[in-house]
Design an enzyme around this catalytic site. Structure first.
Site, PDB file in Angstrom:
ATOM      1  N   SER A 237     -56.890 -27.137 -75.425  1.00 25.53           N
ATOM      2  CA  SER A 237     -55.844 -26.147 -75.186  1.00 25.53           C
ATOM      3  C   SER A 237     -56.133 -24.928 -76.058  1.00 25.53           C
ATOM      4  O   SER A 237     -57.061 -24.937 -76.859  1.00 25.53           O
ATOM      5  CB  SER A 237     -54.477 -26.733 -75.542  1.00 25.53           C
ATOM      6  OG  SER A 237     -54.380 -26.857 -76.937  1.00 25.53           O
ATOM      7  N   LYS A 238     -55.295 -23.929 -75.901  1.00 22.71           N
ATOM      8  CA  LYS A 238     -55.454 -22.661 -76.623  1.00 22.71           C
ATOM      9  C   LYS A 238     -55.628 -22.859 -78.125  1.00 22.71           C
ATOM     10  O   LYS A 238     -56.319 -22.102 -78.777  1.00 22.71           O
ATOM     11  CB  LYS A 238     -54.201 -21.815 -76.420  1.00 22.71           C
ATOM     12  CG  LYS A 238     -54.350 -20.816 -75.328  1.00 22.71           C
ATOM     13  CD  LYS A 238     -53.189 -19.847 -75.407  1.00 22.71           C
ATOM     14  CE  LYS A 238     -53.240 -18.895 -74.253  1.00 22.71           C
ATOM     15  NZ  LYS A 238     -51.933 -18.433 -73.872  1.00 22.71           N
ATOM     16  N   ARG A 239     -54.950 -23.884 -78.616  1.00 18.81           N
ATOM     17  CA  ARG A 239     -54.989 -24.192 -80.041  1.00 18.81           C
ATOM     18  C   ARG A 239     -56.431 -24.417 -80.525  1.00 18.81           C
ATOM     19  O   ARG A 239     -56.742 -24.244 -81.678  1.00 18.81           O
ATOM     20  CB  ARG A 239     -54.106 -25.423 -80.148  1.00 18.81           C
ATOM     21  CG  ARG A 239     -53.946 -26.164 -81.327  1.00 18.81           C
ATOM     22  CD  ARG A 239     -52.714 -27.079 -81.107  1.00 18.81           C
ATOM     23  NE  ARG A 239     -53.073 -28.263 -80.334  1.00 18.81           N
ATOM     24  CZ  ARG A 239     -53.869 -29.197 -80.774  1.00 18.81           C
ATOM     25  NH1 ARG A 239     -54.415 -29.105 -81.954  1.00 18.81           N
ATOM     26  NH2 ARG A 239     -54.127 -30.253 -80.035  1.00 18.81           N
ATOM     27  N   GLY A 241     -58.954 -22.693 -79.610  1.00 19.34           N
ATOM     28  CA  GLY A 241     -59.727 -21.457 -79.485  1.00 19.34           C
ATOM     29  C   GLY A 241     -59.693 -21.024 -78.028  1.00 19.34           C
ATOM     30  O   GLY A 241     -58.758 -21.371 -77.302  1.00 19.34           O
TER      31      GLY A 241
END
Ligand code: GLU
Length: 471
Positions: A237-239, A241
């Protein structure tokens, strides 16, 4: 039978790497079998779907070169067709109206949970007349018993008991058809033979098979692709990167490197690492995709990108590099030919962004010396070689600013000073590049040119005078 696959993203965000891998598998399966690849935009969720997201998906597909043969088809343009199918199911008694109030459904859910049962609709309205003029949803009459087998090309046979599936809503009270209904109608109408999608949809598949059977269609073959994990084992996920394909473009990855990386996430062929798209088409088998999730590994992607950067046509790399130079406020037409810079530098960079950064010195003076390099090479002992080099370069006519002449100058001064080459070339390199790493010294001098070389040596001499320290 012509193989037909489809990629069916919901336009509620950018095209992320997981979606791109699914699209690649769909593309490869179609190409391998001489079939067709269809793009379908599943935009029925009017609140969450956006035009920007559709554009981002199309942009990502184009950048990756995942050409589709048909589409994009938009589900919002097919509501009449879905409604006709829903009406057909209603008239055949295969679907029914349900006006159960929210409170009833909520109480049902709470009671079932208290009894440790899986929450499911109890079929209350199946045999009740519901006035079509009152607010209602339409539910599909799921078979009560029996087992639906999902014969998945990746996971094998996955059985689902009908007793576990409830009567699913196929039209919401606002009149909008739901995901499972529209997917089924589209897969049938678009003659899709192979559905390849994320395994988060596996639980929808028995429901879709039941609807297809009710409509008299032959279900396609299904393949559920396991998810991609981040390096910490959690779903990517975005977390972790960047996850958007376009972000990878902007970070300076080549599309073929990203495709190569994506195909290897969950699929392999012996110990081969480098796969052109042609080679992927030749070797890829959807049934060889791993059942278990794979982890995204940026250093592997970097390694692949470096391989592709080194081997790509320099003129093409130049076109792709230009915007990255632009972001550094460099106009490549103001200095050496970018193709020459790329030939000298491509092996030294992992991404186009890095390539732009390490090539900036060819177009403009750097601001500060790299501290470690200056400490090591711009010391008092470097003054004499630098002064001698400066004098010799100054004497060279512009037409003599050639690799051969430049090499000769550096060699001659090395001999005069009776030191080894590093004692001359390294201070020179730090003086004109700002750090101790660059291509061969005469190539570097060629790229920088006479005027900037002299100016930068002067600057290095000032630095030495002020901070060169002992020795
Ligand atoms: N639109 C769905 C999604 O983006 C995919 C549906 C499908 O492939 O069947 O998750």
């Amino acid at each position: 039978m012509t193989v037909r696959t489809r990629f069916a993203p919901s336009p509620t965000g950018y095209l992320h790497v997981g979606g791109a891998r699914t699209a690649l598998f769909c593309y490869l399966h179609a190409r391998k079998h001489g079939g067709q690849f269809v793009l379908r935009i599943e935009d029925t969720d009017l609140e969450r779907s956006t035009a920007e997201s559709v554009n981002a998906i199309l942009e990502g597909m184009t950048w990756l070169g995942l050409d589709y043969d048909e589409g994009p088809f938009y589900q919002t343009q097919r509501f009449d067709r879905y409604n006709a199918v829903i009406d057909e199911l209603l008239s055949k008694g295969l679907a029914y109206r349900c006006d159960c109030p929210k409170e009833r459904l909520e109480k049902l859910r709470v009671d079932q949970m208290a009894r440790k049962q899986k929450p499911r609709y109890d079929g209350h309205c199946r045999h009740r007349p519901v006035d079509p003029e009152t607010p209602h949803v339409i539910r599909f009459k799921n078979p009560d018993d029996g087992v639906v087998i999902v014969d998945d090309l990746i996971r094998g046979r996955v059985p689902f008991s009908n007793a576990e599936l409830d009567d699913l809503i196929i039209r919401r009270s606002d009149g909008a058809p739901t995901y499972n209904l529209s997917v089924v109608v589209d897969d049938a109408d678009m003659a899709i033979t192979h559905v390849i999608r994320g395994d988060d949809h596996l639980n929808n598949t028995p429901r879709q098979i039941n609807i297809l059977h009710a409509l008299g269609f032959e279900p396609p073959r299904y393949s559920h692709v396991p998810m991609i994990l981040g390096d910490d084992g959690a779903r990517l996920s975005k977390r972790h990167g960047a996850v958007s394909v376009i972000a990878y473009r902007d970070m300076g990855y080549l599309p073929e490197a990203l495709l190569n990386y994506l195909v290897r996430l969950g699929w392999s062929h012996g110990d081969e690492e480098i796969f052109s798209v042609e080679r992927m088409i030749e070797l890829f088998e959807i049934s060889d995709v791993n059942k278990s999730a794979s982890s995204f590994n940026t250093s592997k992607l970097d390694w692949l990108n470096q391989q592709y950067l080194q081997n790509a046509e320099p003129a093409r790399v130049a076109r792709l590099l230009s915007p990255h130079m632009g972001r550094l406020d460099i106009d490549p037409s103001t200095g050496p030919d970018l193709v020459d810079v790329i030939k000298a530098q491509a092996a030294r960079a992992k991404t186009l962004v890095e390539l732009a950064e390490i090539s900036a010195f060819c177009y403009r003076d750097f601001e500060t010396f790299d501290e470690g390099s200056a400490k090591k090479h711009l010391r008092l002992v470097a003054r004499e070689p630098l002064e001698k080099l400066r004098a010799a370069f100054d004497l060279l006519a512009l037409e003599d600013w050639t690799p051969e002449q430049l090499k000769r100058v550096v060699e001659r001064i090395t001999e005069e000073l009776a030191v080894n080459m590093g004692k001359v070339a390294q201070p020179l390199r730090v003086a004109i590049v700002g750090r101790a790493a660059s291509p061969g010294i005469e190539e570097t001098l060629m790229l920088v040119g006479k005027e900037a070389t002299l100016r930068r040596i002067d600057k290095a001499l000032v630095y030495i005078a002020e901070r060169g320290g002992e020795g």
